[in-house]
Design a protein around this motif. Structure first.
Motif, PDB file in Angstrom:
ATOM      1  N   ASN A 155       0.862  -1.177   0.000  1.00  0.00           N
ATOM      2  CA  ASN A 155       0.000   0.000   0.000  1.00  0.00           C
ATOM      3  C   ASN A 155       0.900   1.230   0.000  1.00  0.00           C
ATOM      4  O   ASN A 155       1.299   1.721   1.048  1.00  0.00           O
ATOM      5  CB  ASN A 155      -0.931  -0.020   1.202  1.00  0.00           C
ATOM      6  N   THR A 156       1.258   1.674  -1.169  1.00  0.00           N
ATOM      7  CA  THR A 156       2.197   2.770  -1.357  1.00  0.00           C
ATOM      8  C   THR A 156       1.591   3.769  -2.319  1.00  0.00           C
ATOM      9  O   THR A 156       1.225   3.392  -3.430  1.00  0.00           O
ATOM     10  CB  THR A 156       3.529   2.260  -1.933  1.00  0.00           C
ATOM     11  N   SER A 157       1.455   5.017  -1.911  1.00  0.00           N
ATOM     12  CA  SER A 157       0.863   6.020  -2.793  1.00  0.00           C
ATOM     13  C   SER A 157       1.945   6.861  -3.441  1.00  0.00           C
ATOM     14  O   SER A 157       3.046   7.023  -2.909  1.00  0.00           O
ATOM     15  CB  SER A 157      -0.099   6.914  -2.008  1.00  0.00           C
ATOM     16  N   GLY A 158       1.637   7.360  -4.617  1.00  0.00           N
ATOM     17  CA  GLY A 158       2.582   8.208  -5.329  1.00  0.00           C
ATOM     18  C   GLY A 158       2.043   8.552  -6.703  1.00  0.00           C
ATOM     19  O   GLY A 158       0.872   8.332  -7.004  1.00  0.00           O
ATOM     20  N   SER A 159       2.892   9.095  -7.542  1.00  0.00           N
ATOM     21  CA  SER A 159       2.524   9.427  -8.910  1.00  0.00           C
ATOM     22  C   SER A 159       3.581   8.883  -9.860  1.00  0.00           C
ATOM     23  O   SER A 159       4.748   8.726  -9.474  1.00  0.00           O
ATOM     24  CB  SER A 159       2.369  10.939  -9.084  1.00  0.00           C
ATOM     25  N   TYR A 160       3.172   8.587 -11.079  1.00  0.00           N
ATOM     26  CA  TYR A 160       4.037   7.953 -12.069  1.00  0.00           C
ATOM     27  C   TYR A 160       3.683   8.532 -13.429  1.00  0.00           C
ATOM     28  O   TYR A 160       2.517   8.555 -13.824  1.00  0.00           O
ATOM     29  CB  TYR A 160       3.803   6.444 -12.037  1.00  0.00           C
ATOM     30  N   THR A 161       4.683   9.020 -14.152  1.00  0.00           N
ATOM     31  CA  THR A 161       4.478   9.604 -15.471  1.00  0.00           C
ATOM     32  C   THR A 161       4.945   8.631 -16.542  1.00  0.00           C
ATOM     33  O   THR A 161       6.074   8.138 -16.487  1.00  0.00           O
ATOM     34  CB  THR A 161       5.221  10.943 -15.594  1.00  0.00           C
ATOM     35  N   PHE A 162       4.096   8.362 -17.508  1.00  0.00           N
ATOM     36  CA  PHE A 162       4.370   7.360 -18.537  1.00  0.00           C
ATOM     37  C   PHE A 162       5.251   7.931 -19.644  1.00  0.00           C
ATOM     38  O   PHE A 162       5.095   9.078 -20.053  1.00  0.00           O
ATOM     39  CB  PHE A 162       3.053   6.860 -19.135  1.00  0.00           C
ATOM     40  N   ARG A 163       6.156   7.080 -20.133  1.00  0.00           N
ATOM     41  CA  ARG A 163       6.942   7.412 -21.313  1.00  0.00           C
ATOM     42  C   ARG A 163       6.500   6.589 -22.518  1.00  0.00           C
ATOM     43  O   ARG A 163       6.978   6.794 -23.635  1.00  0.00           O
ATOM     44  CB  ARG A 163       8.438   7.184 -21.042  1.00  0.00           C
ATOM     45  N   ASN A 164       5.590   5.639 -22.287  1.00  0.00           N
ATOM     46  CA  ASN A 164       5.079   4.787 -23.356  1.00  0.00           C
ATOM     47  C   ASN A 164       3.565   4.694 -23.227  1.00  0.00           C
ATOM     48  O   ASN A 164       3.007   4.832 -22.143  1.00  0.00           O
ATOM     49  CB  ASN A 164       5.657   3.361 -23.243  1.00  0.00           C
ATOM     50  N   THR A 165       2.881   4.437 -24.340  1.00  0.00           N
ATOM     51  CA  THR A 165       1.448   4.149 -24.276  1.00  0.00           C
ATOM     52  C   THR A 165       1.257   2.832 -23.529  1.00  0.00           C
ATOM     53  O   THR A 165       1.886   1.821 -23.849  1.00  0.00           O
ATOM     54  CB  THR A 165       0.859   4.044 -25.684  1.00  0.00           C
ATOM     55  N   THR A 166       0.412   2.834 -22.491  1.00  0.00           N
ATOM     56  CA  THR A 166       0.269   1.685 -21.588  1.00  0.00           C
ATOM     57  C   THR A 166      -1.204   1.366 -21.377  1.00  0.00           C
ATOM     58  O   THR A 166      -2.001   2.252 -21.061  1.00  0.00           O
ATOM     59  CB  THR A 166       0.945   2.002 -20.236  1.00  0.00           C
TER      60      THR A 166
END
Length: 205
Positions: free
Chosen positions: A140-151
């Motif tokens: 249970n870890t919160s955060g943000s992630y920005t994509f470099r590929n279409t996922t």
């Protein structure tokens, strides 16, 4: 460069030299002590290369911010790894750390890193799973992630899970509240969508 994932995968006879780059579409975590990048070659064959830039697989920090709440008493260290010096302080169950870097698979743990109030960089192991990173461990870890590929966005964790018909595009960001480790060669982020459904996306960067 190898024909299959792992140090025993057939050698193609071709190497990457220092300074060369590879464009990859898959990552395999912690196989024979390395993380592996995979891609389709010009000849149409899938190839695999180990991430050998560091002596310990995954020890290159990813700039990834978030918060993590401990379920076990966990030592705060002055360096990365179980052999690093102990600061003399711990996180207790229920306490939360706000981190800005993640180091994957060092001495059997993923490590969070942050700058302390005194200005020193500190390191803590993600110990909620009770040991080394096993398949499909949920944290249970919160955060943000920005994509470099279409996922693709999926209805559950795994490459064979139902596809929602929607994607994240390069440059978009997701805010997540769970991570599922090492499922089908990927770590998966999970969140509750605006419709109230829980969705899952692979960390494909």
């Amino acid at each position: 460069m190898r024909k299959s994932v792992g140090t025993s995968g057939g050698y193609t006879g071709i190497n990457y030299d220092a300074g060369q780059s590879v464009n990859y579409d898959r990552v395999y975590k912690n196989v024979d002590g390395y993380d592996w990048l995979s891609y389709i070659s010009y000849g149409g064959q899938r190839r695999y290369v180990a991430m050998t830039n560091s002596t310990n697989s995954g020890s290159t920090g990813q700039s990834q911010s978030g918060s993590y709440t401990f379920q076990n008493t966990t030592r705060i260290r002055n360096g990365l790894g179980t052999g690093a010096s102990y600061s003399g302080r711990n996180y207790s169950p229920g306490q939360t750390v706000h981190y800005d870097r993640v180091y994957r698979n060092v001495n059997g743990y993923d490590w969070l890193s942050y700058i302390s109030y005194s200005g020193q960089r500190r390191y803590v192991a993600m110990t909620n799973s009770g040991g080394g990173q096993s398949a499909s461990t949920q944290q249970n870890t919160s955060g943000s992630y920005t994509f470099r590929n279409t996922t693709k966005i999926r209805n559950s964790a795994g490459v064979n899970a139902g596809y929602t018909g929607r994607n994240y595009s390069a440059g978009q960001t997701v805010h997540y509240d769970r991570i599922h480790r090492n499922i089908n060669g990927y770590d998966w982020l999970s969140y509750v969508s605006y419709s109230g459904q829980r969705h899952y996306i692979a960390m494909t960067n």
